[in-house]
Design an enzyme around this catalytic site. Sequence first.
Site, PDB file in Angstrom:
ATOM      1  N   TYR A 237       0.827  -1.215   0.000  1.00 13.34           N
ATOM      2  CA  TYR A 237       0.000   0.000   0.000  1.00 13.34           C
ATOM      3  C   TYR A 237       0.858   1.261   0.000  1.00 13.34           C
ATOM      4  O   TYR A 237       0.754   2.099  -0.899  1.00 13.34           O
ATOM      5  CB  TYR A 237      -0.932  -0.025   1.216  1.00 13.34           C
ATOM      6  CG  TYR A 237      -1.630   1.281   1.517  1.00 13.34           C
ATOM      7  CD1 TYR A 237      -2.382   1.936   0.543  1.00 13.34           C
ATOM      8  CD2 TYR A 237      -1.543   1.862   2.781  1.00 13.34           C
ATOM      9  CE1 TYR A 237      -3.028   3.137   0.823  1.00 13.34           C
ATOM     10  CE2 TYR A 237      -2.187   3.054   3.064  1.00 13.34           C
ATOM     11  CZ  TYR A 237      -2.924   3.689   2.088  1.00 13.34           C
ATOM     12  OH  TYR A 237      -3.554   4.874   2.364  1.00 13.34           O
ATOM     13  N   LYS A 241       1.577   3.965  -3.054  1.00 13.44           N
ATOM     14  CA  LYS A 241       1.163   5.363  -2.841  1.00 13.44           C
ATOM     15  C   LYS A 241       2.364   6.299  -3.008  1.00 13.44           C
ATOM     16  O   LYS A 241       2.226   7.419  -3.525  1.00 13.44           O
ATOM     17  CB  LYS A 241       0.541   5.546  -1.454  1.00 13.44           C
ATOM     18  CG  LYS A 241      -0.837   4.919  -1.296  1.00 13.44           C
ATOM     19  CD  LYS A 241      -1.895   5.507  -2.221  1.00 13.44           C
ATOM     20  CE  LYS A 241      -2.416   6.838  -1.748  1.00 13.44           C
ATOM     21  NZ  LYS A 241      -3.510   7.333  -2.623  1.00 13.44           N
TER      22      LYS A 241
END
Length: 490
Positions: A237, A241
């Site tokens: 994640y 990002k």
Amino acid sequence: MEMGSVIQFLENKTILVTGATGFLAKIFLEKIVRVQPNVKKLFLLLRASDAKAATHRFHDEIIGKELFRVLKEKCGSDFNAFISEKITLVPGDIIYADLGVKDSSLRQQMLDQIDVIVNLAATTKFDERYDVALGINALGAKHVINFAKECGKVQVLVHVSTAYVCGEKGGLLQEKPYQMGETLNGVAGLDIDAEKKVVEEKLNELRADGATEEAITSAMKDLGLERATRYGWPNTYVFTKSMGEMLVGQLKEDLPLVVLRPTIVTSTYKEPFPGWVEGVRTIDSLAVGYGKGKLTCFLGDVKGIVDVIPADMVVNSIIVAMAAHVNQPGEVIYHMGSSMGNPLKYANLKDYGLRYFTEHPWVNKDGNPVKVGPVKVLTSMASFRRYMAIRYLLLLKGLELANAAFCKYFQGTYLDLNRKIKFVMRLIELYRPYLFFKGVFDDMNTEKLRIAARESGAELDVFYFDPKCIDWEEYFTEIHIPGVVKYVFK
């Protein structure tokens, strides 16, 4: 940085929101149409194959939520007509160029009319499939900024990231952008195009070998974690990002760009009403497990700071940042959290949970209240492994021996316990960086934004985003935990 009335700024504006079915996006949408009914239009990008599917998702996953209760009461019988006038649904997907918008007429309308873009599309699973996370969090951000540059009158793009792109760094974490190819551990060679090829090659290899969809999913999850740790990030994640931030920073040209990095987002503090939450998030899963009597120990540094921020404050900071950076070329990073101005410790959180569930015990499926007590605190991974070994692994070894002696009579019990232990160990490994997190998020830029808003007459009573006003004990025991319990029971 100059701005006047934020409510006036929103008047007659056309805004594109990506990731429209997400938690923050719904709160953003509700806030805009409630405080400024004269907003011109909101284009909502929904992952859908056609207009019918988009409409279904909009009614089922957005407008049908309790979040819109206050707005429905305010509008009365005019609610549906008002929503139809203000909102245009856009079937598409940010994983594609042009945001996957197939309707050429609708696409042209968007290019001609959009003033502001807010990119809230993301997958937030720590161990998401690498192909999925790369497609949404990194390449999706690239498609959004390329679309923004095609828009004739766009004045600002707000890209919502996460404060935890910092990985496991400690100390004071500054509001600084990432440069293309920068890594957290200094390992050279991070190339986003190369990462895309790694994904494609792995998928082709798996399919050529006749792997099942389940096996492909497992392999792609492992690949994401492997690539993330290779360059110093703890999970897929935050790695993807970070790449998304690199791409928008590199491609922005003269477009005004705001990158907003919230910390752990929790239920609404005040608006449209306190305690609205959707989904059981990181710290919420701990609260629910504790309330149900299933969480008897806590792993982490109880003296450590847990950085949480209510969702309505995040949304308000997005709106104020939009107004502040209209037609101001350049990139600015905002940390939206509480560790700097109003730090909350895990020890406090533990006490709030004990107080709440003692006064309002969870009722189990038999209708009996669950009694809770102080949890055992494990302050290191070594102590956690010892705890697991004594409590579960010895039992697992015993079952293995019994299985051998009794012709696999206990095979089902053995496999079930083994699966649960592996699941817990994987979960702990994923969350470990945050349970022992030593960083404090500098919010100097965000504080400057608050000061500029206050000095220029922005309505900070409406667009409040200063966590220093929060009494954490009151918030958790009277707002957040009751909101989570309500969500779980609904």
